[in-house]
Design an enzyme around this catalytic site. Structure first.
Site, PDB file in Angstrom:
ATOM      1  CB  SER A  20     -24.982   4.729 109.516  1.00 23.61           C
ATOM      2  OG  SER A  20     -26.111   4.749 110.362  1.00 23.61           O
ATOM      3  CB  SER A  22     -27.529   5.316 113.339  1.00 22.40           C
ATOM      4  OG  SER A  22     -28.562   4.742 112.564  1.00 22.40           O
ATOM      5  CE  LYS A  63     -33.725  -3.942 110.299  1.00 24.98           C
ATOM      6  NZ  LYS A  63     -34.765  -3.093 109.663  1.00 24.98           N
ATOM      7  CG  ASP A  75     -47.277  -7.897 122.686  1.00 25.29           C
ATOM      8  OD1 ASP A  75     -46.738  -8.974 123.049  1.00 25.29           O
ATOM      9  OD2 ASP A  75     -48.135  -7.299 123.363  1.00 25.29           O
ATOM     10  CG  ASN A  84     -35.447  -1.804 114.677  1.00 28.58           C
ATOM     11  OD1 ASN A  84     -36.149  -1.979 115.669  1.00 28.58           O
ATOM     12  ND2 ASN A  84     -35.351  -0.634 114.067  1.00 28.58           N
ATOM     13  N   GLY A 124     -43.852  -4.148  97.332  1.00 27.98           N
ATOM     14  CA  GLY A 124     -42.839  -4.972  97.985  1.00 27.98           C
ATOM     15  C   GLY A 124     -43.437  -5.965  98.957  1.00 27.98           C
ATOM     16  N   GLY A 222     -38.404   8.491 103.470  1.00 27.01           N
ATOM     17  CA  GLY A 222     -38.172   7.624 104.615  1.00 27.01           C
ATOM     18  C   GLY A 222     -37.364   8.228 105.744  1.00 27.01           C
TER      19      GLY A 222
END
Length: 419
Positions: A20, A22, A63, A75, A84, A124, A222
């Site tokens: 990852s 992250s 998630k 919201d 997430n 998708g 992405g």
């Protein structure tokens, strides 16, 4: 998978995380404590109850599961139907948000793709597509159509929307590593596209994006969405404001680290020796496609002499498909790699392609059956291949020595990312 001690108050929660970006992204944003938390479903309740946890990013398959643990939802999270990002509040409760929403909007802004009053075709119908749909609604898209494999309209119905679709967004994993370069639809029939987006970031350029690039259509992979959502999460975790420049710096650094440098050119031009010099400069591995071919089959020259060039090209493309799925490498290709158009997306998916040139009379011809026949044969070969090298490459250069060639490529490589 056993319960491991909590080592950090921040991290990414998932079942199977693997590699990852992250932790690297959050470290760059000033959160060195960010880590990875792999947990089974039955461990979630106990894990989320740990008071030392301060902030989490959440990925599949949790998630939706973690929504019930959040006492308050943004919201965006309510409308999207999944969370997430979780942030511990002062009263020890969890606040749930969906920063993928923020990340996708950042992606569009960075790519200068506007969707207001436009028709958007989404490939998708999963969770990511729903996040994208909500963001597009808020940005004022005129019409949003989802294509699906399961329900109408289907992917094969794409041509019905070709004349009035402005934006195409792929939210499926089709084309993702290791199944690259695959794609669901072609852009050939779309006449008014002003943007193409693929939420996949490995490879950097899916087949869909390569087609957009070749057609001169603005596009984005992405990675900006990934970094943008991380910046939005870090804002909540650290109660600190970050500007777009921080995200841009991280994206540039990741791309510089991961983009392959690919060398093409005539047989005997010096791709291997320039590649060796580049590998030393960048401290990266060198992948020599001819050497890899020899390891598996035989010397390319011997293989061509025995089985013919068409058989060699088939094997070469199959090997290239495997080798070019890597990232962060120097790749020296065979001289005829450009003779097959299908090799271009394989090379381009993770790479910047450099055409290196030298005077034909200085090319090495030993054990190169396609170069035999003296200067006249080389000139004939070059006449055929020159336009192919031009089409494949993003940059071309002449050089006197391998070190000079490597230096010029290094300078152009960093200038490209910093432009």
């Amino acid at each position: 998978m056993s319960q491991t001690p909590l080592l950090s108050p921040y991290g990414l929660l998932g079942k199977t995380l693997g590699h990852s970006y992250s932790p690297e992204i959050h470290k760059a944003l000033g959160n060195a404590a960010y880590t990875l938390f792999e947990r089974f479903p039955h461990e979630l309740a106990q894990f989320l109850a740990q008071p030392d946890l301060k902030g989490l990013n959440v990925t599949i398959p949790y998630k939706q599961t973690v929504m019930s643990a959040c006492q308050r939802l943004s919201d965006a999270a309510k409308r999207i139907g999944c969370v997430n990002t979780m942030v511990r509040q002062a009263d020890n409760s969890w606040y749930g948000h969906n920063t993928d929403y923020d990340g996708f909007i950042f992606l569009l802004q960075r790519a200068h793709i506007t969707v207001a009053h436009k028709k958007v075709l989404i490939l998708g119908d999963g969770a990511t597509s729903h996040t994208v749909h909500i963001a597009l609604e808020d940005l004022g898209a005129r019409e949003i159509i989802h294509l699906s494999r399961k329900t109408a309209p289907f992917y094969e119905d794409a041509p019905q929307h070709s004349e009035d679709t402005d934006i195409i967004i792929n939210t499926t994993p089709v084309g993702m590593y290791p199944h690259c370069p695959n794609q669901l639809i072609t852009l050939a029939d779309f006449t008014k596209l002003s943007g193409v987006v693929d939420v996949v970031y490995n490879p950097y350029r899916t087949a869909l994006l390569i087609e957009a690039e070749q057609r001169g259509i603005p596009y984005s992979d992405g990675l900006p969405m990934l970094v943008g959502q991380a910046v939005a999460a870090a804002t909540l975790f650290q109660n600190k404001t970050f500007g777009p420049e921080e995200a841009d710096t991280i994206i540039t650094k990741l791309r510089q680290q991961q983009e392959n440098i690919i060398l093409i050119g005539m047989p005997g031009v010096g791709k291997t020796t320039v590649g060796q010099a580049l590998a030393a400069r960048f401290k990266r591995p060198l992948i020599d496609c001819d050497e890899e071919f020899e390891k598996r089959y035989s010397h390319p020259g011997d293989y061509i002499a025995t089985y013919g060039e068409p058989a060699f090209r088939e094997k070469e493309t199959a090997l290239l498909q495997e080798l070019c799925k890597t990232t962060g490498a120097i790749i020296a290709t065979g001289g005829g790699i450009v003779t097959r158009p299908e090799n271009y997306p394989i090379l381009r998916q993770n790479g910047r392609i450099y055409w290196i040139r030298r005077p034909l009379e200085r090319l090495a011809t030993d054990n190169r059956p396609l170069s035999q026949g003296g200067l006249q044969r080389l000139e004939e070969l070059y006449t055929i291949r020159q336009p192919l090298y031009e089409t494949f490459s993003q940059y071309s250069l002449d050089f006197a020595t391998p070190d000079e060639g490597a230096q010029r490529i290094e300078e152009e490589y960093y200038a490209h990312f910093n432009s």
